[in-house]
Design a protein around this motif. Structure first.
Motif, PDB file in Angstrom:
ATOM      1  N   HIS A  10      10.801  21.761 -41.500  1.00  0.00           N
ATOM      2  CA  HIS A  10      11.465  20.455 -41.445  1.00  0.00           C
ATOM      3  C   HIS A  10      11.433  19.785 -42.814  1.00  0.00           C
ATOM      4  O   HIS A  10      12.445  19.218 -43.271  1.00  0.00           O
ATOM      5  N   GLU A  13      13.892  21.423 -45.059  1.00  0.00           N
ATOM      6  CA  GLU A  13      15.251  21.039 -44.704  1.00  0.00           C
ATOM      7  C   GLU A  13      15.597  19.656 -45.243  1.00  0.00           C
ATOM      8  O   GLU A  13      16.696  19.427 -45.763  1.00  0.00           O
ATOM      9  N   ARG A  16      16.196  19.926 -48.895  1.00  0.00           N
ATOM     10  CA  ARG A  16      17.515  20.534 -49.168  1.00  0.00           C
ATOM     11  C   ARG A  16      18.628  19.516 -48.996  1.00  0.00           C
ATOM     12  O   ARG A  16      19.543  19.426 -49.836  1.00  0.00           O
ATOM     13  N   ARG A 178      12.253  28.634 -37.798  1.00  0.00           N
ATOM     14  CA  ARG A 178      13.174  27.856 -36.966  1.00  0.00           C
ATOM     15  C   ARG A 178      13.027  28.248 -35.497  1.00  0.00           C
ATOM     16  O   ARG A 178      13.043  27.404 -34.606  1.00  0.00           O
TER      17      ARG A 178
END
Length: 206
Positions: A10, A13, A16, A178
């Motif tokens: 997480h 992410e 990113r 994931r």
């Protein structure tokens, strides 16, 4: 371990998304603002030059919108909402240079899966197909999706040279994390010489 992996995934992410916004859309919007400012300064004394700046600003606005759409697709692809998992996977397969055989009958029966499960399956398949295109040397690939008792099964395979290494930044670690975040399981087989097979199971209720 799966919780720690989920937290780490997480965080990665979020970083990113922040990087994509900062380097892409934000930079383009700043440039757009500058062009509009220049156009305002030129408007009275040189309308033709102002018009050129406004044309550049229009191009910049279009590019910024494209960047934002790219970021949104990375969070939750609109194609999943519009077409469901089967349609989204067919769109993915159509964009891969390697011919992909997709067996998706079991997810085309009108029953939608939970959004988190659809998104996880989509991103697993997207990452795997990207790896196949870039690294495998494959001539064909397969994607199969099936439903069991409260389980969604995803298989991605190719006839490439194998040797995929989770430690080499191939995205396989991201796939595993994931899936683990949703209490799913991942099996990756990629011996030297191939083939490569990725099998994922995700709990999805009845």
């Amino acid at each position: 371990e799966s919780r720690a992996g989920a937290v780490e995934a997480h965080g990665a992410e979020l970083r990113r998304i922040e990087r994509d916004l900062h380097d892409g859309a934000q930079a383009r919007i700043v440039a757009l603002s500058l062009r509009i400012g220049l156009a305002r300064q030129l408007l009275d004394r040189d309308p033709a030059a102002a018009r050129v700046r406004l044309d550049e600003a229009q191009d910049g606005a279009d590019a910024a919108l494209a960047e934002l759409r790219h970021v949104v697709r990375g969070i939750h692809p609109p194609v999943l909402t519009d077409r469901g998992l089967a349609g989204a996977v067919r769109a993915l397969a159509a964009d891969v240079a390697v011919p992909v055989e997709a067996e998706l009958d079991e997810v085309e029966d009108g029953r939608r899966l939970p959004a988190a499960i659809e998104a996880a399956a989509y991103f697993v398949i997207a990452e795997a197909l990207t790896n196949i295109s870039k690294h495998s040397g494959a001539t064909t690939a397969t994607v199969r999706i099936g439903r069991g008792a409260g389980t969604l099964r995803v298989h991605i395979g190719d006839d490439g040279h194998g040797g995929a290494d989770e430690r080499a930044g191939s995205g396989l670690v991201g796939i595993r994390r994931r899936v683990a975040a949703l209490d799913g399981t991942t099996r990756i087989s990629s011996p030297a010489g191939g083939p490569t097979d990725i099998e994922v199971e995700l709990p999805c209720g009845s």
